[in-house]
Design a protein around this motif. Structure first.
Motif, short mmCIF file in Angstrom:
data_model
loop_
_atom_site.label_atom_id
_atom_site.label_comp_id
_atom_site.label_asym_id
_atom_site.label_seq_id
_atom_site.Cartn_x
_atom_site.Cartn_y
_atom_site.Cartn_z
N ARG A 5 121.22 17.32 157.63
CA ARG A 5 120.73 17.39 159.00
C ARG A 5 121.36 18.57 159.74
NH1 ARG A 5 121.11 12.44 159.66
NH2 ARG A 5 123.21 12.34 160.53
N VAL A 6 122.66 18.75 159.58
CA VAL A 6 123.35 19.87 160.21
C VAL A 6 122.83 21.20 159.66
CG1 VAL A 6 125.58 21.04 160.35
CG2 VAL A 6 125.42 18.61 160.84
N THR A 7 122.61 21.26 158.35
CA THR A 7 122.13 22.50 157.74
C THR A 7 120.78 22.92 158.31
OG1 THR A 7 123.32 22.00 155.69
CG2 THR A 7 121.53 23.58 155.55
N VAL A 8 119.86 21.98 158.41
CA VAL A 8 118.51 22.31 158.89
C VAL A 8 118.53 22.66 160.37
CG1 VAL A 8 116.20 21.38 159.26
CG2 VAL A 8 117.41 20.89 157.12
N VAL A 9 119.22 21.86 161.18
CA VAL A 9 119.20 22.08 162.63
C VAL A 9 119.88 23.39 162.99
CG1 VAL A 9 120.03 21.19 164.84
CG2 VAL A 9 119.02 19.64 163.17
N THR A 10 121.04 23.65 162.42
CA THR A 10 121.76 24.88 162.76
C THR A 10 121.08 26.12 162.17
OG1 THR A 10 123.23 24.56 160.84
CG2 THR A 10 123.96 23.70 162.98
N ALA A 11 120.26 25.94 161.14
CA ALA A 11 119.55 27.08 160.58
C ALA A 11 118.41 27.54 161.48
CB ALA A 11 119.02 26.75 159.20
N PHE A 55 126.12 20.31 168.10
CA PHE A 55 125.46 19.43 167.14
C PHE A 55 126.38 19.11 165.96
CE2 PHE A 55 122.61 18.46 163.59
CZ PHE A 55 121.81 17.48 164.18
N VAL A 56 127.08 20.11 165.47
CA VAL A 56 128.02 19.87 164.37
C VAL A 56 129.12 18.91 164.80
CG1 VAL A 56 129.73 20.95 162.87
CG2 VAL A 56 127.54 22.06 163.22
N LEU A 57 129.65 19.10 166.02
CA LEU A 57 130.72 18.23 166.51
C LEU A 57 130.24 16.79 166.66
CD1 LEU A 57 133.58 17.91 167.62
CD2 LEU A 57 132.69 18.54 169.88
N VAL A 58 129.07 16.60 167.28
CA VAL A 58 128.55 15.25 167.49
C VAL A 58 128.24 14.59 166.15
CG1 VAL A 58 126.61 13.94 168.43
CG2 VAL A 58 127.68 15.74 169.79
N THR A 59 127.66 15.33 165.23
CA THR A 59 127.32 14.76 163.92
C THR A 59 128.57 14.37 163.16
OG1 THR A 59 125.32 16.12 163.84
CG2 THR A 59 126.10 15.18 161.77
N ALA A 60 129.61 15.21 163.21
CA ALA A 60 130.86 14.91 162.50
C ALA A 60 131.52 13.66 163.08
CB ALA A 60 131.81 16.10 162.56
N LEU A 61 131.57 13.55 164.41
CA LEU A 61 132.17 12.37 165.02
C LEU A 61 131.37 11.11 164.72
CD1 LEU A 61 133.22 13.82 168.50
CD2 LEU A 61 134.65 13.42 166.50
N ARG A 62 130.05 11.24 164.75
CA ARG A 62 129.21 10.08 164.42
C ARG A 62 129.40 9.67 162.97
NH1 ARG A 62 122.57 10.05 164.54
NH2 ARG A 62 122.30 7.83 164.02
N VAL A 117 123.97 26.51 155.81
CA VAL A 117 124.64 25.94 154.64
C VAL A 117 126.13 25.80 154.89
CG1 VAL A 117 125.21 26.34 152.23
CG2 VAL A 117 122.90 26.75 153.03
N ILE A 118 126.73 26.84 155.51
CA ILE A 118 128.17 26.78 155.81
C ILE A 118 128.47 25.60 156.72
CG2 ILE A 118 130.09 27.98 156.89
CD1 ILE A 118 129.33 29.10 154.23
N ASN A 119 127.65 25.42 157.77
CA ASN A 119 127.86 24.29 158.68
C ASN A 119 127.69 22.95 157.96
OD1 ASN A 119 128.35 25.94 160.92
ND2 ASN A 119 126.17 26.11 161.39
N GLY A 120 126.70 22.89 157.06
CA GLY A 120 126.53 21.67 156.28
C GLY A 120 127.71 21.40 155.37
N ILE A 121 128.27 22.44 154.78
CA ILE A 121 129.44 22.28 153.91
C ILE A 121 130.64 21.79 154.71
CG2 ILE A 121 131.11 23.56 152.50
CD1 ILE A 121 128.81 25.28 151.54
N LEU A 122 130.82 22.33 155.90
CA LEU A 122 131.94 21.88 156.74
C LEU A 122 131.76 20.41 157.14
CD1 LEU A 122 132.50 24.99 159.04
CD2 LEU A 122 133.64 24.38 156.91
N THR A 123 130.52 20.01 157.44
CA THR A 123 130.26 18.60 157.75
C THR A 123 130.57 17.71 156.55
OG1 THR A 123 128.52 19.29 159.29
CG2 THR A 123 128.54 16.99 158.60
N ALA A 124 130.17 18.15 155.36
CA ALA A 124 130.49 17.37 154.15
C ALA A 124 131.99 17.30 153.94
CB ALA A 124 129.81 18.01 152.94
N ARG A 125 132.69 18.37 154.26
CA ARG A 125 134.16 18.37 154.13
C ARG A 125 134.78 17.33 155.05
NH1 ARG A 125 138.26 17.66 152.73
NH2 ARG A 125 140.06 18.99 152.37
N GLU A 165 123.37 20.29 146.45
CA GLU A 165 122.24 19.70 147.17
C GLU A 165 121.83 20.56 148.36
OE1 GLU A 165 120.37 17.14 146.44
OE2 GLU A 165 121.47 16.70 144.60
N LEU A 166 122.81 21.08 149.09
CA LEU A 166 122.49 21.92 150.25
C LEU A 166 121.85 23.23 149.81
CD1 LEU A 166 125.70 21.34 152.42
CD2 LEU A 166 123.46 20.27 152.64
#
Length: 342
Positions: free
Chosen positions: A205-211, A222-229, A291-299, A327-328
């Motif tokens: 979700r983060v990868t698509v939205v931030t792209a 968006f990355v912050l809210v998604t990570a906290l959620r 992709v970078i943002n998605g990787i950070l979220t996965a981390r 996958e990303l």
């Protein structure tokens, strides 16, 4: 020179083995094979003392200000109720009833927050005991850990089958580490699969939205809210069910875990993983940022799993960044089609 004759090989059933702590039992005749546990390594049981928490004036300041603010609110409410009684009795009684409802709500919220903090502390205590029992391979301590793990999920129907299987086979396991591995497999394996699905879904979700987002500020929020959620969802999945204070404490622990394990970007290792999958060569700059943002979220999700999970990864494989990166990469490589970019 010893006159003991070497023991001949023999076959026997595990449920017929007699486990005793007396070394002399092997010399006495018995109708069942006798197994004497190996002595525990005393050096492994030596645990370094935990450092004392430093004295902080900031905590005293925060506590004192909290008390003053509470007294000020109480005096303000008292003054308001008195003024309303002077204007009209019904207004005073109405304000008093509203104040009573507010007080009950505050007590309920406080109880919920305390319960959430106690659940998080309980999970941390189980994990610490499991790490200690695994290090010493202590069967008695492992039994206590497995019993606490079953009690932690005693009210959840999705773990009923695993708890029943664990109870049936627990008596057959001799080694403490293997016993906890059985509990991990029977109870936590399904939760681990769900946790990986949550992390992958959040990362996608983060990868698509931030792209496709045109603003860097929107990406950051968006990355912050998604990570906290994601942290809250993983805490609830593994039984923490944190309240507001518990969630803040859990988020702080996850951030500290990230710092200890190498940070969100992980420096050279993350760059090597990205370059190893050829992202820079196959994706546009904007999709690469997604992709970078998605990787950070996965981390963040992997760190949250390590913090929220009541047992360390003993037999089950821990989540690997490589799986999420693959996958990303597939997700964004599919977007790189003719005409996909203007």
């Amino acid at each position: 020179m010893s006159n003991d004759q070497p023991r001949r090989p023999a076959a026997f059933r595990l449920d017929h083995v007699k486990v005793v702590d007396d070394p002399e039992a092997a010399l006495r005749p018995s109708d069942r094979p006798v197994v004497i546990p190996e002595p525990e390594d005393l050096s492994a049981a030596i645990v370094a003392p935990k450092p004392k928490r430093p004295f902080r004036w900031a905590n005293i300041l925060a506590g004192a200000l909290g008390i003053l603010v509470s007294l000020a609110i109480g005096l303000a409410v008292d003054g308001l109720v008195r003024d309303l009684f002077q204007r009209a009795d019904w207004l005073g009684w109405f304000a008093l009833g509203v104040a009573g409802i507010a007080a009950v709500a505050v007590v309920a919220i406080a109880i919920r927050e305390i319960a959430g903090l106690l659940r998080l502390r309980r999970i941390n205590r189980i994990r610490d005991a499991a790490e200690d029992a695994a290090r010493r391979d202590d069967r008695t301590a492992a039994r206590a850990v497995v019993r606490d793990l079953s009690a932690l999920y005693g009210e959840r129907a999705d773990t009923a089958h695993g708890r029943a299987a664990l109870e049936r086979h627990a008596a057959e396991i001799i080694d403490g580490r293997d016993l906890m591995a059985l509990g991990e497999h029977e109870i936590l394996r399904a939760l681990d699969v769900t946790a990986r699905t949550m992390v992958l879904a959040a990362a996608k979700r983060v990868t698509v939205v931030t792209a496709i987002s045109p603003r860097a500020l929107v990406d950051l929020l968006f990355v912050l809210v998604t990570a906290l959620r994601l942290i809250r969802q993983l805490g609830q999945l593994y039984g923490g069910r944190p309240g507001t204070l518990g969630f803040l404490r859990l988020a702080r622990t996850v951030i500290a875990h990230l710092a200890v394990t190498g940070g969100m970007a992980a420096g050279d290792s993350l760059v090597q993983q990205i370059l190893g999958h050829g992202i820079a060569a196959r994706l546009s700059a904007r999709l690469g940022e997604g992709v970078i943002n998605g990787i950070l979220t996965a981390r963040v999700g992997i760190a949250a799993i390590d913090v929220c999970r009541p047992l360390p990864f003993l037999a089950e494989p821990p989540p690997a960044m490589g799986d999420f990166i693959a996958e990303l990469t597939k997700l964004n490589a599919g977007k790189m089609k003719p005409g996909a970019e203007s």
